[in-house]
Scaffold this motif. Structure first.
Motif, PDB file in Angstrom:
ATOM      1  N   LYS A 102       9.197  31.563 -56.105  1.00 19.92           N
ATOM      2  CA  LYS A 102       9.862  32.244 -57.216  1.00 19.92           C
ATOM      3  C   LYS A 102      11.351  32.428 -56.918  1.00 19.92           C
ATOM      4  O   LYS A 102      12.176  32.423 -57.836  1.00 19.92           O
ATOM      5  N   THR A 103      11.689  32.573 -55.653  1.00 22.90           N
ATOM      6  CA  THR A 103      13.096  32.683 -55.280  1.00 22.90           C
ATOM      7  C   THR A 103      13.852  31.440 -55.703  1.00 22.90           C
ATOM      8  O   THR A 103      14.946  31.515 -56.276  1.00 22.90           O
ATOM      9  N   PHE A 104      13.246  30.262 -55.435  1.00 18.34           N
ATOM     10  CA  PHE A 104      13.895  29.012 -55.812  1.00 18.34           C
ATOM     11  C   PHE A 104      13.964  28.856 -57.332  1.00 18.34           C
ATOM     12  O   PHE A 104      14.993  28.465 -57.880  1.00 18.34           O
ATOM     13  N   VAL A 105      12.864  29.165 -58.011  1.00 16.18           N
ATOM     14  CA  VAL A 105      12.830  29.033 -59.469  1.00 16.18           C
ATOM     15  C   VAL A 105      13.911  29.908 -60.109  1.00 16.18           C
ATOM     16  O   VAL A 105      14.639  29.468 -60.998  1.00 16.18           O
ATOM     17  N   ASN A 106      14.020  31.147 -59.644  1.00 13.52           N
ATOM     18  CA  ASN A 106      15.032  32.065 -60.196  1.00 13.52           C
ATOM     19  C   ASN A 106      16.450  31.572 -59.910  1.00 13.52           C
ATOM     20  O   ASN A 106      17.354  31.724 -60.733  1.00 13.52           O
TER      21      ASN A 106
END
Length: 270
Positions: free
Chosen positions: A45-49
């Motif tokens: 989710k860190t990468f997606v955000n």
């Protein structure tokens, strides 16, 4: 199987995706040769955000469509990648504090018409434009004999070995810098997983498969977090490739998080 080609794909992906990608593919086979393919793809989710923020920064303010890494139409269209007989059934998006992705289900009437490619790049839109379609020897293919005891025969991708060592000496850097880089790399790799498994209906009567758990057979598994717990073995993993099946067996034994089926063909009676 071009296993080190897969690894060469995974390592650049790790840096691009901050090491957090999980791809799980399970082929469920019934006694008549039909079945389903369950696919789960999760991303950090860190990468997606981070990608969302980057996209919004350069997006035309007049556009109202919100950025989405996973799109309905693309997930539905993925059915054709498994073969002409494969049909889309359903999918649902999933999200928690750490992961975001989807779980999709596809169906088939004849397992001999499907194919499974182990490369994870296509699952996250990493295919390069203009690249050629993968050759047949880079897929898992299946043969099937129906009966009171049905038999599934799996033809795995070829395992290719380098005849000569292309090992390059590492630069002479300080041990402290090496340790710091390795620790950062370990943090980046945490959570990275790729898994391809096959689940048969009923009980397995006999098989030459190497990794069997009840009625499930693991064809390929890479849990990078587990693989890197032994730093010395991981250095060898990065720098030295096996050059024979026997070396491959010894190589695999050093990494609890790594399973590669080396039998060819693989027979499963159930």
């Amino acid at each position: 199987m071009k296993i080190f080609k897969i690894l060469s794909i995974c390592f650049p992906l790790l840096f691009l995706l901050i090491g957090c990608l999980q791809v799980e593919t399970t082929i469920n086979v019934k006694k008549d040769g039909s079945g389903t393919i369950n696919e789960k793809v999760l991303m950090s989710k860190t990468f997606v955000n981070m990608i969302k923020e980057f996209t919004q920064a350069f997006q035309d303010s007049a556009l109202t469509e919100e950025f989405s890494f996973f799109k309905d139409e693309e997930i539905m269209a993925d059915a054709k990648d498994y073969g002409v007989d494969v049909k889309y059934v359903s999918h649902e998006f999933t999200s928690d504090d750490n992961w975001e992705g989807f779980h999709a289900v596809y169906s088939f009437n004849d397992i001999t018409k499907i194919k499974i490619q182990p490369d994870p790049d296509s699952k996250v839109g990493m295919d390069e434009e203009g690249t050629e379609t993968s050759e047949d020897n880079e897929y898992y293919f299946f043969k099937f004999k129906k009966g009171d005891v049905s038999e599934l025969i799996i033809d795995r991708p070829d395992i290719e070995f380098e005849s000569d060592s292309n090992e390059v000496s590492e630069p002479d850097t300080s041990e402290q810098n090496d340790e710091e880089m390795e620790d950062e790399f370990l943090k980046m790799m945490e959570g990275m997983k790729i898994n391809i498994a096959l689940q048969v209906e009923g009980k397995i009567i006999s098989t030459n498969a190497s990794y069997v758990d009840d009625s499930e057979i693991t064809l390929m598994q890479m849990d990078f977090g587990e693989m890197m717990k032994n730093k010395e073995n991981f250095k060898e993993f990065k720098n030295k490739e096996p050059k024979s099946i026997e070396e491959m067996k010894e190589f695999l034994g050093k990494f609890p998080g790594m399973k590669i089926e080396i039998e060819k063909p693989i027979s499963v009676k159930f």
